[in-house]
Structure formats: structure tokens, C-alpha cells
Scaffold this motif. Structure first.
Motif, PDB file in Angstrom:
ATOM      1  N   MET A  81       0.856  -1.206  -0.022  1.00  0.00           N
ATOM      2  CA  MET A  81       0.105  -0.101   0.086  1.00  0.00           C
ATOM      3  C   MET A  81       0.790   1.069   0.161  1.00  0.00           C
ATOM      4  O   MET A  81       1.669   1.370   1.018  1.00  0.00           O
ATOM      5  CB  MET A  81      -0.929  -0.123   1.316  1.00  0.00           C
ATOM      6  N   ASN A  82       0.656   1.961  -1.039  1.00  0.00           N
ATOM      7  CA  ASN A  82       1.623   3.266  -1.039  1.00  0.00           C
ATOM      8  C   ASN A  82       0.963   4.277  -0.427  1.00  0.00           C
ATOM      9  O   ASN A  82       0.275   4.962  -0.949  1.00  0.00           O
ATOM     10  CB  ASN A  82       1.668   3.538  -2.639  1.00  0.00           C
ATOM     11  N   LEU A  83       1.584   4.709   0.984  1.00  0.00           N
ATOM     12  CA  LEU A  83       0.957   5.528   1.699  1.00  0.00           C
ATOM     13  C   LEU A  83       1.305   6.926   1.337  1.00  0.00           C
ATOM     14  O   LEU A  83       0.131   7.979   1.350  1.00  0.00           O
ATOM     15  CB  LEU A  83       1.471   5.489   3.055  1.00  0.00           C
ATOM     16  N   GLU A 101       1.540   8.161  -2.034  1.00  0.00           N
ATOM     17  CA  GLU A 101       0.457   8.184  -3.004  1.00  0.00           C
ATOM     18  C   GLU A 101      -1.094   8.590  -2.501  1.00  0.00           C
ATOM     19  O   GLU A 101      -1.709   9.533  -2.918  1.00  0.00           O
ATOM     20  CB  GLU A 101       0.492   7.066  -4.130  1.00  0.00           C
ATOM     21  N   LEU A 102      -1.456   7.792  -1.610  1.00  0.00           N
ATOM     22  CA  LEU A 102      -2.635   7.808  -0.882  1.00  0.00           C
ATOM     23  C   LEU A 102      -2.887   9.035  -0.391  1.00  0.00           C
ATOM     24  O   LEU A 102      -4.059  10.032  -0.614  1.00  0.00           O
ATOM     25  CB  LEU A 102      -2.958   6.841  -0.021  1.00  0.00           C
ATOM     26  N   ARG A 116      -3.162  12.158  -2.662  1.00  0.00           N
ATOM     27  CA  ARG A 116      -4.581  12.181  -3.289  1.00  0.00           C
ATOM     28  C   ARG A 116      -5.664  12.860  -2.238  1.00  0.00           C
ATOM     29  O   ARG A 116      -6.698  13.381  -2.781  1.00  0.00           O
ATOM     30  CB  ARG A 116      -5.114  10.733  -3.746  1.00  0.00           C
ATOM     31  N   VAL A 176     -13.476   0.466   7.158  1.00  0.00           N
ATOM     32  CA  VAL A 176     -12.007   0.194   7.436  1.00  0.00           C
ATOM     33  C   VAL A 176     -11.413   1.351   6.432  1.00  0.00           C
ATOM     34  O   VAL A 176     -10.462   1.991   6.836  1.00  0.00           O
ATOM     35  CB  VAL A 176     -11.718  -0.972   6.844  1.00  0.00           C
ATOM     36  N   GLY A 177     -11.984   1.437   5.190  1.00  0.00           N
ATOM     37  CA  GLY A 177     -11.402   2.250   4.275  1.00  0.00           C
ATOM     38  C   GLY A 177     -11.229   3.777   4.973  1.00  0.00           C
ATOM     39  O   GLY A 177     -10.148   4.691   4.847  1.00  0.00           O
ATOM     40  N   VAL A 197      -8.621   4.134   7.761  1.00  0.00           N
ATOM     41  CA  VAL A 197      -7.461   4.359   7.382  1.00  0.00           C
ATOM     42  C   VAL A 197      -7.042   5.790   6.713  1.00  0.00           C
ATOM     43  O   VAL A 197      -6.060   6.492   6.870  1.00  0.00           O
ATOM     44  CB  VAL A 197      -6.954   3.078   6.237  1.00  0.00           C
ATOM     45  N   LEU A 198      -8.104   6.147   5.964  1.00  0.00           N
ATOM     46  CA  LEU A 198      -7.864   7.446   5.282  1.00  0.00           C
ATOM     47  C   LEU A 198      -7.750   8.798   6.085  1.00  0.00           C
ATOM     48  O   LEU A 198      -6.987   9.388   6.084  1.00  0.00           O
ATOM     49  CB  LEU A 198      -8.974   7.566   4.332  1.00  0.00           C
ATOM     50  N   MET A 250       3.319   6.618   9.009  1.00  0.00           N
ATOM     51  CA  MET A 250       2.464   5.623   9.520  1.00  0.00           C
ATOM     52  C   MET A 250       2.854   4.311   9.408  1.00  0.00           C
ATOM     53  O   MET A 250       2.923   3.651  10.220  1.00  0.00           O
ATOM     54  CB  MET A 250       1.120   5.632   8.618  1.00  0.00           C
ATOM     55  N   GLU A 251       3.786   3.971   8.173  1.00  0.00           N
ATOM     56  CA  GLU A 251       4.360   2.770   8.068  1.00  0.00           C
ATOM     57  C   GLU A 251       5.671   2.592   9.270  1.00  0.00           C
ATOM     58  O   GLU A 251       5.528   1.245   9.734  1.00  0.00           O
ATOM     59  CB  GLU A 251       5.006   2.365   6.786  1.00  0.00           C
ATOM     60  N   VAL A 290       3.762   1.659  12.516  1.00  0.00           N
ATOM     61  CA  VAL A 290       2.848   0.446  12.539  1.00  0.00           C
ATOM     62  C   VAL A 290       4.051  -0.680  12.713  1.00  0.00           C
ATOM     63  O   VAL A 290       4.024  -1.708  13.444  1.00  0.00           O
ATOM     64  CB  VAL A 290       2.298   0.043  11.275  1.00  0.00           C
ATOM     65  N   ARG A 291       5.360  -0.485  12.015  1.00  0.00           N
ATOM     66  CA  ARG A 291       6.397  -1.492  12.269  1.00  0.00           C
ATOM     67  C   ARG A 291       6.976  -1.402  13.442  1.00  0.00           C
ATOM     68  O   ARG A 291       7.418  -2.371  14.065  1.00  0.00           O
ATOM     69  CB  ARG A 291       7.551  -1.028  10.783  1.00  0.00           C
ATOM     70  N   MET A 326       3.668   0.190   2.233  1.00  0.00           N
ATOM     71  CA  MET A 326       3.525  -0.729   3.305  1.00  0.00           C
ATOM     72  C   MET A 326       2.992  -2.097   3.166  1.00  0.00           C
ATOM     73  O   MET A 326       2.005  -2.250   2.458  1.00  0.00           O
ATOM     74  CB  MET A 326       2.612  -0.142   4.321  1.00  0.00           C
ATOM     75  N   GLU A 365      -5.923  -2.879   1.475  1.00  0.00           N
ATOM     76  CA  GLU A 365      -5.582  -1.898   0.623  1.00  0.00           C
ATOM     77  C   GLU A 365      -6.782  -1.740  -0.537  1.00  0.00           C
ATOM     78  O   GLU A 365      -7.009  -0.545  -0.715  1.00  0.00           O
ATOM     79  CB  GLU A 365      -4.284  -2.506  -0.187  1.00  0.00           C
ATOM     80  N   VAL A 370      -9.358   0.466   1.120  1.00  0.00           N
ATOM     81  CA  VAL A 370      -8.729   1.905   1.139  1.00  0.00           C
ATOM     82  C   VAL A 370      -8.914   2.445  -0.220  1.00  0.00           C
ATOM     83  O   VAL A 370      -9.359   3.706  -0.332  1.00  0.00           O
ATOM     84  CB  VAL A 370      -7.246   2.160   1.665  1.00  0.00           C
TER      85      VAL A 370
END
Lengths: 101, 101, 101, 101
Positions: free
Chosen positions: C1-3, C5-6, C9, C66-67, C70-71, C84-85, C88-89, D1, D85, D88
Motif C-alpha cells: 500500500m503506497n501511503l 500516493e494515498l 490524493r 476500514v477505508g 485508514v484514510l 504511518m508505516e 506500524v512497524r 507498506m 488495500e 482503502v
């Protein structure tokens, strides 16, 4: 606020609809938390000052959510055998000891 | 449960600690929601049947969280000019109309 | 999941609607918590086994919530400068140290 | 991620501790909501501007709560067969259609 009377009326609704099997304390706490979020939602994009100046419609909405929360908590307390008034008074007395002496 | 008396005692604690500036309806709703989650936390890993058989310690904890929630809601209602008992009774009457007739 | 990029947007939507003034971390956390409750609502009256057998419609609804969560968390992390990554890690590594060794 | 990798590591922790029986979607949603409230708690008495200027300690705390939330959501999505993903991205595309065209 007569908590026994309110609880009896809630139980009448519950029994008429055969909802008792859904009314575990776990589920009632979840339901109360969902209503709480509906209260929070009213305020989520408002500034703090704006939150003091709700419209008549927002105030009515807030009152409805407060009602839902208290009613679910009463149902949960009844299932658990918790006396809500006693619980509230104990917490208030505790706060008075900690913060007002 | 005498809501006016409880509210007056809450306001005495608030004023003694100079907390009024923090007590916007927005913040009080958030605080109530945090206490609600502490109630939910008690139940999160319990089965529904287990949630009906809390230990004495869990029951005391649940009662404390119920107390916190009701106290924050009372403070919020006071700021908004909402009469909690009237709000609860209106919601109950509405539920009776919808689900018990 | 490319955070990244998200997030870009999400910021394009925000800026097109002039929403930045609403996007304090406080408000975004509140908004995420409201979406979380909408997820919880799906499960509130379901038994644990039933919660494993959602209908297609319920699954779609759960995915939407869920979407939303996370957004809003991505927007909040961007405002706070939290990766965020990495967060989380770090938490996962901490859990591994505590619970899997 | 890399969500698959994270989920596999979460499942390794779960299986090592024999937690699968607790991990119904209902319970995981509740657990995520409790972590969400711990995030909200950081902001409950802060003004919106203050929420943009967290201390290093508050930022670390916020990151830990974000981590907990995302990890519980990943576990819930795995139980439900939801591709986080995809969920989202579907919600973001929906928001773009509604608010950015």
C-alpha cells in the motif's frame, strides 16, 4: 431521575420484542459506544467555541444521543447488577477527594 | 438520581481547579467517549456469556467507568443547556412508540 | 500500500474543497473514531461466530468503514508528521519482542 | 507498506500465544475501537492549534496508538477476508468521485 422506573420501561420494550438474548453486557456496552460516537460526530468539525453555540436542531440531536447512551447504560447496569446511581455517586465522591480538597 | 445536585458538585470541582476553559461541549463529548472505551475494554476479549459473569473487581471497574461517563455527560448537558432527564425521557417515550405498541 | 500516493490524493481532495482549516489532528482523530464506531456498529448485535459469517453486503460495509478509518488516520499522520508505516512497524516489532520470544 | 508481510507476522504472534479463539471480527473491531479512544485521549483537552504542536513524547504516543489501530484492523480484515488495500483504494476513489470532480 427515577432509574428504577426507566429500567422497568426499558425491560418492557425489550421483552415485547424478544431482545433479551441480544442484551449481554458486552453487546450493550458496544451499543452504548456506538451512540456515544454519534454524539461525538455532532462536534467533529466544530471549533470549541462553535460547540457552545449549537443550533436548535443540533441540540435536539445531541439530546437524543445522550438519551440513547444513558438508556443503554441503564440496560447494561441492570444486567450486571450495578446500581447506576451508587456508581455515579461513588465516582463523584472519589473526584471530590482527589480534586476538591 | 438528583441530577441538579450532581451537576452542582461537578461544577464545584471544576471551578476549584479552574477547568472551565477546558470544558467545551466538544471536549466533554470526547472525554465521555474515552471513558466509554474504557468500559468497552473490560469486555473486548470476553465471550457474551462471560460478560454476564464479571468478577467483583471487574464489576467495580465497570461501575467506575459508568460513573465517569455519566458525570462527563452531565457536564456536557449543563454547558449545552440540555436537561438530561428530559432528553432521556423523550428518547424512551420515542422507543416506546416505535417498539412497544 | 503506497501511503505517500494515498496521502497526496487525500490532500488533493482536501485542497479542492478548502477543508484544511477543519483538519486539525484533534478533529481528524475524532473523525476516525466516528468511523471506527460505524465499523463496531456492524457487529454490535452479532455473536462472535456470526461475526465470522458476514453477508456480502455487511462485508462491503465493513470494508468501507476500514477505508474511512485508514484514510482519516493517514490525514492525521500527515498533519502530525508521523510516518504511518514506521509507526506500524515499530509497534509490531514491540509486540514481537513482548509476545513472540 | 507490505500488508501481507505485516499480517503474517501478526499471525505468528497470535499463534504463538494461542490467541486465535479471541480473534473474532467482533472482538478485533472492539479492540481497535479501544486503541482509537487511546489516540483520541491524547487530544481531548487540547485546543485545535495545540493539537498541531504535540511534544515529542505525545507524538511517540500517538504513533503507538496508530500502530495498534492499524494492526488490529489488519487482523480483522484477515479474519473477514477483506483486502485492506483494496478497501482503502475503493473508498478513496469514491471520495474522489464525490468531492474532487
Amino acid at each position: 431521575m427515577n432509574l428504577d422506573e426507566l429500567t422497568q420501561r426499558l425491560h418492557a420494550i425489550r421483552d415485547r420484542n424478544d431482545w433479551r438474548r441480544f442484551h449481554s453486557p458486552k453487546n450493550l456496552a458496544m451499543a452504548a459506544s456506538v451512540e456515544m460516537a454519534e454524539l461525538v460526530e455532532i462536534f467533529q468539525w466544530l471549533g470549541e467555541d462553535e460547540s457552545r453555540r449549537l443550533s436548535a436542531e443540533q441540540l435536539e440531536h445531541a439530546g437524543q444521543e445522550v438519551g440513547d447512551i444513558v438508556l443503554y447504560l441503564l440496560l447494561m447496569c441492570a444486567e450486571l447488577g450495578i446500581d447506576m446511581e451508587q456508581a455515579v455517586r461513588a465516582k463523584l465522591a472519589d473526584n471530590e477527594r482527589r480534586f476538591a480538597t
